[in-house]
Design an enzyme around this catalytic site. Structure first.
Site, PDB file in Angstrom:
ATOM      1  N   GLY A   1       0.790  -1.222   0.000  1.00  0.00           N
ATOM      2  CA  GLY A   1       0.000   0.000   0.000  1.00  0.00           C
ATOM      3  C   GLY A   1       0.824   1.274   0.000  1.00  0.00           C
TER       4      GLY A   1
ATOM      5  N   ARG B   1     -15.317   1.741  -6.960  1.00  0.00           N
ATOM      6  CA  ARG B   1     -15.562   1.785  -5.519  1.00  0.00           C
ATOM      7  C   ARG B   1     -16.108   3.155  -5.174  1.00  0.00           C
ATOM      8  NH1 ARG B   1     -10.134  -0.626  -2.653  1.00  0.00           N
ATOM      9  NH2 ARG B   1      -9.841  -2.426  -4.009  1.00  0.00           N
TER      10      ARG B   1
ATOM     11  N   VAL C   1     -11.120  -6.662  -2.146  1.00  0.00           N
ATOM     12  CA  VAL C   1     -12.293  -5.814  -2.382  1.00  0.00           C
ATOM     13  C   VAL C   1     -12.828  -6.039  -3.796  1.00  0.00           C
ATOM     14  CG1 VAL C   1     -13.097  -3.421  -2.561  1.00  0.00           C
ATOM     15  CG2 VAL C   1     -11.483  -4.054  -0.752  1.00  0.00           C
TER      16      VAL C   1
ATOM     17  N   LYS D   1      -7.416   2.052  -4.598  1.00  0.00           N
ATOM     18  CA  LYS D   1      -7.934   1.722  -5.924  1.00  0.00           C
ATOM     19  C   LYS D   1      -9.256   2.441  -6.158  1.00  0.00           C
ATOM     20  CE  LYS D   1      -5.565  -2.687  -5.868  1.00  0.00           C
ATOM     21  NZ  LYS D   1      -5.625  -4.088  -5.437  1.00  0.00           N
TER      22      LYS D   1
ATOM     23  N   ARG E   1      -5.828 -12.845   1.309  1.00  0.00           N
ATOM     24  CA  ARG E   1      -7.223 -12.602   1.709  1.00  0.00           C
ATOM     25  C   ARG E   1      -8.101 -12.499   0.463  1.00  0.00           C
ATOM     26  NH1 ARG E   1      -4.699  -7.579   1.438  1.00  0.00           N
ATOM     27  NH2 ARG E   1      -5.679  -6.311  -0.172  1.00  0.00           N
TER      28      ARG E   1
ATOM     29  N   HIS F   1      -0.432  -2.455 -13.027  1.00  0.00           N
ATOM     30  CA  HIS F   1      -0.625  -3.337 -11.870  1.00  0.00           C
ATOM     31  C   HIS F   1      -1.636  -4.407 -12.276  1.00  0.00           C
ATOM     32  CE1 HIS F   1      -1.280  -4.079  -7.430  1.00  0.00           C
ATOM     33  NE2 HIS F   1      -2.282  -4.711  -7.980  1.00  0.00           N
TER      34      HIS F   1
END
Ligand code: MV4
Length: 451
Positions: free
Chosen positions: A164, A339, A296, A237, A293, A208
């Site tokens: 991050g 988002r 999102v 993002k 994990r 990315h």
């Protein structure tokens, strides 16, 4: 299969996990803070239990209290969602020690991937290509200077405990490297409690690109293709899509196979994401990190594959063998996600919680629209957590149709009560560079002033 599963999270991902539980016939337990008592996810779970005050450290991050809630409600499994405790190996171990199923990879793999230099060594050993750089952690500035000479400037110093962008500094020459070294270590120590750093050649104008994997506890692994996530602002993002326009089908399938193979060799279990940077000149992909994990942006993968990743995570955690093979997984169309954050574009995108008076979309005129929301009309957004209020996902037969679907949705979006990022995302969808698929990290198409 489990009878009851506890969700150690909140907001849209808690609702997403509840839907998966419903589909699998599992009772869901929502844990929530005092500030979240009125949120939709609390009402929608089969059972709910308050675990403490608003402050996350005293509720969603309080491991002991969450485990007590699991014992009290007789949950058999814990799904951590994303963020909070999802990549906390100590918590995963505590869950397993209480004889509960952890919906995620083995704690040792979480630890391995959480330390970025060891993650790179493991990825290398498992056959993935790395960005040129230091072979592990750096002991001192002289080592950094020597590696930089070998790989060539510009270079990046990155925090071992990072991700991050925190604790990351660029250097264009030896003088700059001394400063980058000091600053990166200082920031890393302050942010993560560890000053350990490593070095990579800086790839300018890269993309990315991340591959989704699913692995079972029997040594089987498949990949579910890639997502392109280059469009970010301050390492947040804004918009993600699948598949990437920058990979040929051969390159996609070749790297996908390597990623699945590497995941199996690492003993990975569950849903994981392997992040790469793509060199703009050669088109080659280079491993940078693995996220242990659910991400999102998982819906874009679900939309193009038809595979429900949350149901898959739960079935894998219950010990099921993968119920399909790589050959069964096909790409159908194209999906893009934005988002929506409750942030004020007039005030440097400051988080701006409030009461949502209205929240509605115009139906898609083409393709299909999916909305994974934390909010409902009438709900008050608590100021204590992150500002994402919903994800809006457009699917189309092709990329142009997905763009059109999402543009229609955003044009017809009505949110009253809080400002949102929707205008920025509408500008991106309309930008010629975005429509052409010309995406680079650190560049926001249509809004150069924000990059
Ligand atoms: C890089 C890079 C260029 N070269 N590594 C930023 C967050 C972290 N996860 C990786 N990041 C980067 N690593 C090398 N060797 C450029 C970035 C980067 C970036 C990456 C993805 C999306 C947006 C970004 C914005 C600025 C820098």
């Amino acid at each position: 299969m489990f009878r009851r599963l506890l969700i150690a999270n909140r907001g849209e991902i808690a609702r997403r996990i509840i839907r998966a539980c419903d589909a699998l016939g599992i009772e869901s337990i929502a844990v929530h803070s005092e500030a979240d008592a009125g949120q939709p996810f609390v009402a929608e779970a089969t059972h709910s239990i308050c675990i403490g005050p608003a402050r996350a450290s005293q509720s969603y991050l309080d491991m002991e209290t969450i485990l007590q809630a699991a014992a009290q409600t007789e949950a058999q499994a814990i799904h951590p969602g994303y963020g909070f405790l999802s990549e906390n190996a100590l918590f995963a171990r505590m869950v397993q020690q209480q004889r509960l199923a952890w919906v995620g990879p083995p704690p040792a793999v979480i630890t391995l991937m959480g330390e970025k230099a060891s993650a790179k060594k493991a990825a290398d050993a498992a056959g993935l290509p790395l960005v040129p750089g230091s072979a592990g952690l750096l002991s001192n500035i002289d080592e950094a200077l020597a590696v930089a000479e070998t790989v060539g400037y510009p270079v990046l110093i990155k925090a071992d405990a990072g991700g991050g962008g925190k604790g990351m500094r660029r250097a264009d020459d030896a003088a700059g490297l001394q400063q980058a070294w000091d600053e990166a270590r200082q920031e890393a120590l302050a942010s993560f409690g560890s000053a350990e750093v490593y070095l990579e050649k800086y790839l300018a104008s890269a993309r990315h690109i991340e591959f989704q994997v699913l692995a079972d506890s029997w040594g089987n692994a498949v990949h579910l293709f890639e997502r392109e996530c280059s469009i970010q602002r301050r390492h947040q993002k804004l918009l993600e899509e699948a598949p990437s326009v920058a990979l040929s089908h051969e390159q996609r399938m070749a790297m996908g196979a390597r990623v699945a193979e590497a995941s199996a060799r690492l003993g990975y279990v569950g849903a994981g994401t392997v992040e790469f940077l793509q060199d703009p000149d050669s088109g080659e992909l280079y491993f940078i990190e693995m996220n242990t994990r659910l991400q999102v942006e998982h819906p874009v993968t679900e939309e193009i594959t038809g595979i429900d990743l949350v149901q898959a995570q739960i079935r894998i955690a219950a010990g099921e063998r993968l119920w399909f093979t790589q050959d069964d997984v096909r790409i159908d169309g194209h999906a893009i996600e934005v988002r929506l954050n409750a942030e004020d574009p007039e005030d440097d995108f400051r988080p701006s919680p409030g009461t949502v008076e209205a929240f509605s979309f115009k139906p898609a005129t083409t393709g299909r629209l999916r909305v994974d929301a934390a909010i409902e009309p009438g709900i008050r957004i608590p100021p204590y957590y992150d500002s994402m209020i919903a994800k809006v996902i457009g699917w189309g037969q092709d990329r142009d149709e997905a763009i059109a679907t999402l543009r229609t949705a955003l044009e017809g979006l009505e949110v009253v009560g809080v400002p949102t990022t929707a205008g920025l995302q509408a500008d991106i969808l309309a930008a010629p560079d975005f429509v052409a698929g010309d995406l680079r990290v650190g560049v926001i198409p249509g809004r150069p002033e924000l990059s």
